[in-house]
Design a protein around this motif. Structure first.
Motif, PDB file in Angstrom:
ATOM      1  N   ILE A  58       2.712 -59.668 -16.710  1.00  0.00           N
ATOM      2  CA  ILE A  58       2.263 -58.296 -16.940  1.00  0.00           C
ATOM      3  C   ILE A  58       0.742 -58.292 -16.904  1.00  0.00           C
ATOM      4  CG2 ILE A  58       2.215 -56.393 -18.588  1.00  0.00           C
ATOM      5  CD1 ILE A  58       4.938 -57.373 -19.598  1.00  0.00           C
ATOM      6  N   GLY A  59       0.203 -57.671 -15.871  1.00  0.00           N
ATOM      7  CA  GLY A  59      -1.234 -57.700 -15.612  1.00  0.00           C
ATOM      8  C   GLY A  59      -1.547 -58.782 -14.606  1.00  0.00           C
ATOM      9  N   PHE A  60      -1.975 -58.384 -13.394  1.00  0.00           N
ATOM     10  CA  PHE A  60      -2.217 -59.377 -12.347  1.00  0.00           C
ATOM     11  C   PHE A  60      -3.674 -59.359 -11.903  1.00  0.00           C
ATOM     12  CE2 PHE A  60      -1.091 -61.827  -8.458  1.00  0.00           C
ATOM     13  CZ  PHE A  60      -0.356 -62.809  -9.094  1.00  0.00           C
ATOM     14  N   GLY A  61      -4.545 -59.378 -12.905  1.00  0.00           N
ATOM     15  CA  GLY A  61      -5.966 -59.538 -12.639  1.00  0.00           C
ATOM     16  C   GLY A  61      -6.327 -61.010 -12.606  1.00  0.00           C
ATOM     17  N   GLY A  94      -3.768 -63.243 -14.671  1.00  0.00           N
ATOM     18  CA  GLY A  94      -2.452 -63.331 -14.045  1.00  0.00           C
ATOM     19  C   GLY A  94      -2.470 -64.148 -12.768  1.00  0.00           C
ATOM     20  N   ALA A 123       5.649 -59.503 -10.901  1.00  0.00           N
ATOM     21  CA  ALA A 123       4.401 -59.051 -11.521  1.00  0.00           C
ATOM     22  C   ALA A 123       4.418 -57.538 -11.659  1.00  0.00           C
ATOM     23  CB  ALA A 123       3.193 -59.493 -10.707  1.00  0.00           C
ATOM     24  N   HIS A 124       3.927 -57.081 -12.796  1.00  0.00           N
ATOM     25  CA  HIS A 124       3.756 -55.647 -13.020  1.00  0.00           C
ATOM     26  C   HIS A 124       2.290 -55.371 -13.289  1.00  0.00           C
ATOM     27  CE1 HIS A 124       4.248 -51.558 -14.375  1.00  0.00           C
ATOM     28  NE2 HIS A 124       3.614 -51.854 -15.504  1.00  0.00           N
ATOM     29  N   ASP A 125       1.690 -54.537 -12.462  1.00  0.00           N
ATOM     30  CA  ASP A 125       0.305 -54.115 -12.664  1.00  0.00           C
ATOM     31  C   ASP A 125       0.149 -52.724 -12.059  1.00  0.00           C
ATOM     32  OD1 ASP A 125      -2.509 -53.680 -12.528  1.00  0.00           O
ATOM     33  OD2 ASP A 125      -2.822 -55.831 -12.720  1.00  0.00           O
ATOM     34  N   TRP A 128      -2.248 -50.868 -11.639  1.00  0.00           N
ATOM     35  CA  TRP A 128      -3.478 -50.627 -10.887  1.00  0.00           C
ATOM     36  C   TRP A 128      -3.456 -51.300  -9.522  1.00  0.00           C
ATOM     37  CZ3 TRP A 128      -8.106 -51.124 -14.875  1.00  0.00           C
ATOM     38  CH2 TRP A 128      -7.960 -50.119 -15.848  1.00  0.00           C
ATOM     39  N   LEU A 163       0.424 -56.747  -4.148  1.00  0.00           N
ATOM     40  CA  LEU A 163       1.055 -57.798  -4.947  1.00  0.00           C
ATOM     41  C   LEU A 163       1.861 -58.747  -4.064  1.00  0.00           C
ATOM     42  CD1 LEU A 163       2.181 -55.730  -8.058  1.00  0.00           C
ATOM     43  CD2 LEU A 163       0.412 -57.492  -8.009  1.00  0.00           C
ATOM     44  N   ALA A 166      -2.514 -58.749 -19.418  1.00  0.00           N
ATOM     45  CA  ALA A 166      -3.227 -57.506 -19.097  1.00  0.00           C
ATOM     46  C   ALA A 166      -4.350 -57.232 -20.082  1.00  0.00           C
ATOM     47  CB  ALA A 166      -2.250 -56.338 -19.106  1.00  0.00           C
ATOM     48  N   ASN A 173      -2.066 -48.667 -22.108  1.00  0.00           N
ATOM     49  CA  ASN A 173      -1.095 -49.730 -22.397  1.00  0.00           C
ATOM     50  C   ASN A 173      -1.155 -50.293 -23.811  1.00  0.00           C
ATOM     51  OD1 ASN A 173      -3.340 -51.402 -22.397  1.00  0.00           O
ATOM     52  ND2 ASN A 173      -2.802 -52.498 -20.527  1.00  0.00           N
TER      53      ASN A 173
END
Length: 343
Positions: free
Chosen positions: A158-161, A164, A180-182, A184, A190, A214, A220
């Protein structure tokens, strides 16, 4: 030869010896005209030096009043590494002032800690170590009845910055299916990064290991609440590695007391009081906000700042630090580093 850029240097709460190696500090002082804050009244110090400042290294407020004092300002570096709501970002964008934070330096250290904690949850390394010290260890298969393998398992991020992505690179050799869940990042982006895009609900429901990486935004806070935790598979593993505000801690502790296993590097209050009931929650692995706190990571802050300052001095765009973006910076809600609290 042009005059060196003038740098107003006020890195608190970071210390100079934390963020600069001896070699990098020598380069910093020789390549630039450095005006360092040394404990005097900040308002008068900034008023005196901002008019001739090209680069600001500071976490202090920079509203319109101070920006008006700095007609030559080209960049603000936040070496505390969060984008804080104490800057007039719109005015910075209007004037072409870069606002930069080298937060990516913590990505790999946090990812490595997350991986280590996941392996400990999977095999109960921490639990059996404590049992061994008490003389209550379980040998061979008896000590592995609830263990599982990370290799070949299902993983949700959760959060792929920066965090992640660093974790994903480490997971590649484990042969996991990674979702992955992001919100933005678009699904196609992704996929190009090598992960399966998924909704928040899908990530919570389908994976044995869920890593919360994230940053905190206006959307969030407390996303890991009782309803989200109820979606998880019995005995699944949740690792909270970014910010404590991502989780509703009473709900997280209740879930860790029965349904799931939890590891966390962050807490609602830091340092956590000795009598806080969080300390007695079973099936919970604790780390006192130390995942990213490595000398090598902190020293990389100085290296990245110097890299971008050199680019700016040559009329080029910075690339080593993250730039504040008009569309998202106002939505960040990370807490600033508090030296007094040890965070």
């Amino acid at each position: 030869m042009p005059n060196p850029m003038r740098v107003l240097y006020d890195p608190e709460p970071r210390g100079t010896d934390e963020i600069f190696s001896a070699e990098a500090l020598a380069t910093f002082r020789s390549a630039y005209e450095v005006i360092a804050w040394q404990g005097e009244d900040r308002d008068s110090f900034y008023a005196r030096h901002l008019p001739e400042t090209d680069i600001l290294i500071s976490q202090q407020p920079m509203g319109r009043d101070r920006l008006d004092l700095a007609p030559n300002l080209r960049a603000i570096f936040n070496v505390e590494t969060n984008f804080l709501p104490n800057i007039d970002y719109e005015e910075c964008f209007r004037r072409g002032i870069h606002v930069l934070a080298p937060g990516a330096v913590f990505a790999l250290p946090v990812a490595e800690m997350a991986l280590g904690m996941a392996l400990s949850l999977a095999r109960n390394i921490h639990g059996e170590h404590a049992a061994f010290l008490r003389g209550e260890e379980k040998w061979l298969f008896d000590g592995n009845r609830e263990s599982e393998l990370l290799t070949g398992s299902t993983v949700g991020i959760i959060g792929f910055g920066d965090l992640g992505r660093a974790l994903h690179r480490l997971l590649v050799t484990f042969g996991c299916r990674v979702q992955a869940h992001d919100p933005w990042l678009p699904p196609g982006h992704l996929r190009r990064l090598g992960v399966e895009p998924a909704s928040f609900e899908t990530v919570m429901h389908e994976n044995r290991f869920i890593f919360v990486m994230a940053t905190i935004t206006t959307e969030n806070r407390h996303m890991i609440d009782a309803a989200a935790l109820e979606m998880m598979q019995p005995g699944a593993n949740l690792l909270l590695m970014s910010r404590a505000a991502a989780a509703d801690f009473p709900a997280l502790c209740a879930a860790a007391s029965g349904r799931i296993k939890v590891a966390t590097d962050v807490f609602p209050v830091e340092p956590l009081p000795l009598d806080d009931p969080i300390r007695s929650v079973p099936n919970m692995l604790f780390s006192p906000h130390r995942a990213g706190a490595l000398t090598v990571a902190l020293r990389e802050i100085g290296d990245r700042v110097l890299e971008d300052m050199d680019l700016i001095a040559h009329g080029l765009a910075p690339v080593a630090c993250r730039r504040a973006e008009r569309e998202t910076v106002a939505r960040f809600r990370s807490m600033p580093v508090d030296r007094a609290k040890g965070a």
